[in-house]
Design a protein around this motif. Structure first.
Motif, PDB file in Angstrom:
ATOM      1  N   PRO A  55      48.316  35.499  36.559  1.00 35.42           N
ATOM      2  CA  PRO A  55      47.295  35.176  35.834  1.00 35.42           C
ATOM      3  C   PRO A  55      45.896  34.808  36.453  1.00 35.42           C
ATOM      4  N   ILE A  56      45.904  34.906  37.823  1.00 36.20           N
ATOM      5  CA  ILE A  56      44.439  34.689  38.577  1.00 36.20           C
ATOM      6  C   ILE A  56      43.873  36.115  38.402  1.00 36.20           C
ATOM      7  N   ILE A  57      44.649  37.145  38.491  1.00 35.97           N
ATOM      8  CA  ILE A  57      44.308  38.562  38.301  1.00 35.97           C
ATOM      9  C   ILE A  57      43.578  38.473  37.084  1.00 35.97           C
ATOM     10  N   LYS A  58      44.224  38.163  36.022  1.00 44.57           N
ATOM     11  CA  LYS A  58      43.493  38.273  34.653  1.00 44.57           C
ATOM     12  C   LYS A  58      42.224  37.502  34.518  1.00 44.57           C
ATOM     13  N   ASP A  59      42.110  36.361  35.158  1.00 40.84           N
ATOM     14  CA  ASP A  59      41.084  35.620  34.842  1.00 40.84           C
ATOM     15  C   ASP A  59      39.820  36.036  35.990  1.00 40.84           C
ATOM     16  N   LEU A  60      40.355  36.782  37.054  1.00 38.02           N
ATOM     17  CA  LEU A  60      39.450  37.469  37.981  1.00 38.02           C
ATOM     18  C   LEU A  60      38.684  38.632  37.321  1.00 38.02           C
ATOM     19  N   ASP A  61      39.566  39.359  36.490  1.00 33.50           N
ATOM     20  CA  ASP A  61      38.949  40.819  35.753  1.00 33.50           C
ATOM     21  C   ASP A  61      37.955  40.279  34.829  1.00 33.50           C
ATOM     22  N   LYS A  62      38.007  39.055  34.224  1.00 28.31           N
ATOM     23  CA  LYS A  62      36.927  38.529  33.277  1.00 28.31           C
ATOM     24  C   LYS A  62      35.770  37.790  34.010  1.00 28.31           C
ATOM     25  N   ALA A  63      36.003  37.573  35.243  1.00 30.55           N
ATOM     26  CA  ALA A  63      34.992  36.677  36.061  1.00 30.55           C
ATOM     27  C   ALA A  63      34.154  37.698  36.551  1.00 30.55           C
ATOM     28  N   VAL A  64      34.492  39.019  36.985  1.00 31.05           N
ATOM     29  CA  VAL A  64      33.514  39.701  37.835  1.00 31.05           C
ATOM     30  C   VAL A  64      32.415  40.298  37.066  1.00 31.05           C
ATOM     31  N   THR A  65      31.277  40.612  37.668  1.00 26.10           N
ATOM     32  CA  THR A  65      30.168  41.195  36.965  1.00 26.10           C
ATOM     33  C   THR A  65      29.355  42.137  37.840  1.00 26.10           C
ATOM     34  N   THR A  66      29.738  42.430  39.093  1.00 26.82           N
ATOM     35  CA  THR A  66      29.094  43.490  39.851  1.00 26.82           C
ATOM     36  C   THR A  66      29.982  44.392  40.403  1.00 26.82           C
ATOM     37  N   LYS A  67      29.579  45.431  40.696  1.00 27.21           N
ATOM     38  CA  LYS A  67      30.492  46.523  41.743  1.00 27.21           C
ATOM     39  C   LYS A  67      31.263  45.965  42.836  1.00 27.21           C
ATOM     40  N   GLY A  68      30.523  45.000  43.775  1.00 25.44           N
ATOM     41  CA  GLY A  68      31.173  44.513  44.589  1.00 25.44           C
ATOM     42  C   GLY A  68      32.189  43.636  44.293  1.00 25.44           C
ATOM     43  N   GLN A  69      31.859  42.670  43.289  1.00 26.75           N
ATOM     44  CA  GLN A  69      33.098  41.760  42.815  1.00 26.75           C
ATOM     45  C   GLN A  69      34.299  42.509  42.392  1.00 26.75           C
ATOM     46  N   ARG A  70      34.047  43.702  41.575  1.00 24.66           N
ATOM     47  CA  ARG A  70      35.212  44.499  41.023  1.00 24.66           C
ATOM     48  C   ARG A  70      35.917  45.124  42.258  1.00 24.66           C
ATOM     49  N   TYR A  71      35.267  45.503  43.139  1.00 28.04           N
ATOM     50  CA  TYR A  71      35.929  46.096  44.369  1.00 28.04           C
ATOM     51  C   TYR A  71      36.910  45.070  44.927  1.00 28.04           C
ATOM     52  N   TRP A  72      36.599  43.865  45.230  1.00 25.35           N
ATOM     53  CA  TRP A  72      37.224  43.083  45.837  1.00 25.35           C
ATOM     54  C   TRP A  72      38.445  42.455  44.719  1.00 25.35           C
ATOM     55  N   ALA A  73      38.256  42.662  43.656  1.00 27.57           N
ATOM     56  CA  ALA A  73      39.243  42.225  42.364  1.00 27.57           C
ATOM     57  C   ALA A  73      40.215  43.190  42.534  1.00 27.57           C
ATOM     58  N   GLU A  74      39.923  44.354  42.751  1.00 28.96           N
ATOM     59  CA  GLU A  74      40.786  45.636  42.437  1.00 28.96           C
ATOM     60  C   GLU A  74      41.818  45.693  43.941  1.00 28.96           C
ATOM     61  N   MET A  75      40.915  45.307  45.072  1.00 28.03           N
ATOM     62  CA  MET A  75      41.880  45.322  46.371  1.00 28.03           C
ATOM     63  C   MET A  75      42.910  44.163  45.983  1.00 28.03           C
ATOM     64  N   LEU A  76      42.666  42.951  45.796  1.00 28.33           N
ATOM     65  CA  LEU A  76      43.597  42.110  45.494  1.00 28.33           C
ATOM     66  C   LEU A  76      44.875  42.667  44.472  1.00 28.33           C
ATOM     67  N   LYS A  77      44.222  43.306  43.234  1.00 29.66           N
ATOM     68  CA  LYS A  77      45.204  43.818  42.472  1.00 29.66           C
ATOM     69  C   LYS A  77      46.009  44.667  43.032  1.00 29.66           C
ATOM     70  N   ALA A  78      45.434  45.808  43.958  1.00 33.25           N
ATOM     71  CA  ALA A  78      46.273  46.790  44.542  1.00 33.25           C
ATOM     72  C   ALA A  78      47.435  46.155  45.523  1.00 33.25           C
ATOM     73  N   GLU A  79      46.781  45.202  46.510  1.00 32.56           N
ATOM     74  CA  GLU A  79      47.688  44.528  47.132  1.00 32.56           C
ATOM     75  C   GLU A  79      49.021  43.867  46.495  1.00 32.56           C
ATOM     76  N   TRP A  80      48.706  43.238  45.303  1.00 29.81           N
ATOM     77  CA  TRP A  80      49.682  42.544  44.257  1.00 29.81           C
ATOM     78  C   TRP A  80      50.519  43.481  43.985  1.00 29.81           C
ATOM     79  N   TYR A  81      50.005  44.707  43.354  1.00 33.30           N
ATOM     80  CA  TYR A  81      51.037  45.694  42.910  1.00 33.30           C
ATOM     81  C   TYR A  81      51.853  46.114  43.960  1.00 33.30           C
TER      82      TYR A  81
END
Length: 162
Positions: A55-81
């Motif tokens: 659920p944190i990843i879902k909230d994070l996907d909605k909260a990011v607005t920049t490329k840098g934020q998207r990068y870190w959100a996706e690194m978290l998602k990749a590690e979660w996967y």
């Protein structure tokens, strides 16, 4: 209660800490700032609670607005996967970022982790050597215990938080 009976104090202290941690998590999720969500996701993931990260990843996907934020959100998602053994999903995210930003270190470090978990030691060594050749690290990536986060802290990949 006897003077030497301290077990109820320990239990109440543990309950208080658990309650405080739950309140803190709820407050971070309500705030919906990407840094708070990212920090919470990393903390939960590295504490051995990957199911709580979805659920944190879902909230994070909605909260990011920049490329840098998207990068870190996706690194978290990749590690979660990786933790959830969804290796193809993680590999897609990491190789996409590796192609887009060839000099970024974290996707390669997580690829090493992925390859090691899937028994692809030769692929892990290849990626480690790429990091060394790029001059990004002076030692193989598998010797690192974590990766740098946007918060300027070390996210420990192999040590759960008690």
């Amino acid at each position: 209660r006897f003077k030497c009976d301290w077990s109820s104090d320990v239990c109440s202290s543990d309950l208080y800490q658990a309650s405080a941690a739950q309140e803190f998590q709820a407050a971070l999720r309500l705030k919906r700032e990407w840094e708070c969500l990212y920090a919470l996701g990393v903390t939960l993931l590295h504490s051995g609670k990957p199911d709580a990260v979805a659920p944190i990843i879902k909230d994070l996907d909605k909260a990011v607005t920049t490329k840098g934020q998207r990068y870190w959100a996706e690194m978290l998602k990749a590690e979660w996967y990786i933790e959830k053994s969804k290796f193809l999903n993680a590999q897609k995210i990491l190789t996409d970022w590796q192609k887009r930003e060839a000099d970024y270190v974290t996707p390669r470090q997580l690829l090493v982790k992925l390859y090691e978990k899937t028994g692809k030691q030769e692929d892990a060594m290849t990626v480690e050597n790429e990091l060394v050749q790029l001059g990004k690290v002076s030692r193989p990536a598998s010797t690192f215990e974590g990766f740098a986060s946007p918060l300027g802290v070390m996210a420990l990949a192999h040590r759960p938080i008690d």
